[in-house]
Design a protein around this motif. Structure first.
Motif, PDB file in Angstrom:
ATOM      1  N   HIS A  43       0.871  -1.181   0.000  1.00 19.03           N
ATOM      2  CA  HIS A  43       0.000   0.000   0.000  1.00 19.03           C
ATOM      3  C   HIS A  43       0.901   1.223   0.000  1.00 19.03           C
ATOM      4  O   HIS A  43       1.612   1.477   0.964  1.00 19.03           O
ATOM      5  N   GLN A  44       0.902   1.958  -1.116  1.00 17.71           N
ATOM      6  CA  GLN A  44       1.703   3.176  -1.222  1.00 17.71           C
ATOM      7  C   GLN A  44       0.750   4.365  -1.244  1.00 17.71           C
ATOM      8  O   GLN A  44       0.093   4.632  -2.247  1.00 17.71           O
ATOM      9  N   ASP A  48       5.506  10.070  -2.903  1.00 14.30           N
ATOM     10  CA  ASP A  48       6.654  10.530  -2.115  1.00 14.30           C
ATOM     11  C   ASP A  48       6.849   9.745  -0.819  1.00 14.30           C
ATOM     12  O   ASP A  48       7.742  10.056  -0.041  1.00 14.30           O
ATOM     13  N   LYS A  49       6.027   8.725  -0.596  1.00 11.62           N
ATOM     14  CA  LYS A  49       6.162   7.895   0.597  1.00 11.62           C
ATOM     15  C   LYS A  49       6.452   6.457   0.171  1.00 11.62           C
ATOM     16  O   LYS A  49       5.928   5.981  -0.828  1.00 11.62           O
ATOM     17  N   PRO A  50       7.270   5.758   0.953  1.00 11.63           N
ATOM     18  CA  PRO A  50       7.523   4.352   0.600  1.00 11.63           C
ATOM     19  C   PRO A  50       6.287   3.500   0.875  1.00 11.63           C
ATOM     20  O   PRO A  50       5.491   3.824   1.760  1.00 11.63           O
ATOM     21  N   SER A 133      -1.445  -5.047  -4.641  1.00 13.31           N
ATOM     22  CA  SER A 133      -0.691  -3.794  -4.566  1.00 13.31           C
ATOM     23  C   SER A 133      -1.633  -2.621  -4.809  1.00 13.31           C
ATOM     24  O   SER A 133      -2.580  -2.734  -5.592  1.00 13.31           O
ATOM     25  N   ARG A 134      -1.351  -1.533  -4.106  1.00 14.09           N
ATOM     26  CA  ARG A 134      -2.108  -0.291  -4.273  1.00 14.09           C
ATOM     27  C   ARG A 134      -1.114   0.859  -4.336  1.00 14.09           C
ATOM     28  O   ARG A 134      -0.251   0.992  -3.481  1.00 14.09           O
ATOM     29  N   ARG A 135      -1.264   1.680  -5.369  1.00 11.88           N
ATOM     30  CA  ARG A 135      -0.471   2.903  -5.515  1.00 11.88           C
ATOM     31  C   ARG A 135      -1.442   4.058  -5.692  1.00 11.88           C
ATOM     32  O   ARG A 135      -2.331   4.007  -6.543  1.00 11.88           O
ATOM     33  N   ILE A 136      -1.269   5.097  -4.874  1.00  8.36           N
ATOM     34  CA  ILE A 136      -2.180   6.238  -4.885  1.00  8.36           C
ATOM     35  C   ILE A 136      -1.424   7.464  -5.377  1.00  8.36           C
ATOM     36  O   ILE A 136      -0.397   7.836  -4.810  1.00  8.36           O
ATOM     37  N   ASP A 137      -1.935   8.075  -6.435  1.00  7.92           N
ATOM     38  CA  ASP A 137      -1.369   9.310  -6.980  1.00  7.92           C
ATOM     39  C   ASP A 137      -2.322  10.451  -6.650  1.00  7.92           C
ATOM     40  O   ASP A 137      -3.468  10.460  -7.109  1.00  7.92           O
ATOM     41  N   HIS A 138      -1.834  11.408  -5.856  1.00  8.42           N
ATOM     42  CA  HIS A 138      -2.657  12.547  -5.437  1.00  8.42           C
ATOM     43  C   HIS A 138      -2.693  13.603  -6.533  1.00  8.42           C
ATOM     44  O   HIS A 138      -1.653  13.993  -7.071  1.00  8.42           O
TER      45      HIS A 138
END
Length: 152
Positions: A43-44, A48-50, A133-138
């Motif tokens: 979970h990202q 900018d965070k690992p 897996s999860r990647r979040i782009d703000h």
């Protein structure tokens, strides 16, 4: 190559999965929320965070984030929409969607402090869906990047 569209049954199943998952998160049932990830899932929360890997680390990261709201009577709700579901040949499912977080405090109009594009890879284990897996782009970060690029 354009991904093949998901069958209607799979699309609805993924929507129901996210509804259950976000109800758990918004209710503060973090161990159950983390249980919707594979045991080694990631979970990202932002580029900018690992990423957090594994259920225990996912819970710890969310608790750390929530700590800043400890004395704030805010209710946060996660709203997902514009869901694109694409099954892969390996059996995994790619899901991309818009997410809004609505924050409500007593006596104040709700606000939307966060708007995101989320990228998930889902896996089916013994008939149930889990996030691998999860990647979040703000969007806030993207707007800043685009504004900086237009000045250069």
């Amino acid at each position: 190559m354009t991904p093949r569209p998901a069958p209607a049954e799979l699309y609805v199943e993924v929507q129901q999965f996210y509804a259950r998952q976000m109800h758990l998160l918004d209710a503060g049932r973090l161990d159950e929320f983390a249980g919707t990830f594979t045991p080694d899932g990631s979970h990202q929360p932002s580029p900018d965070k690992p990423p957090a890997y594994g259920r225990a680390d996912i819970v710890a990261a969310i608790r750390q984030f929530d700590e800043r709201y400890r004395d704030d009577p805010v209710v946060r709700r996660h709203w997902f929409n514009m869901l694109c579901v694409a099954p892969d040949d390996d059996g995994s499912i790619r899901a991309d969607y818009y997410a809004l977080v609505v924050a409500t405090r007593p006596g104040v109009q709700p606000i939307i402090p966060t708007s995101c594009l989320v990228h998930d890879v889902l896996h089916r284990v013994e008939g149930r869906l889990y996030v691998r897996s999860r990647r979040i782009d703000h969007d806030q970060s993207r707007v800043v990047q685009l504004a900086g690029a237009s000045r250069g």
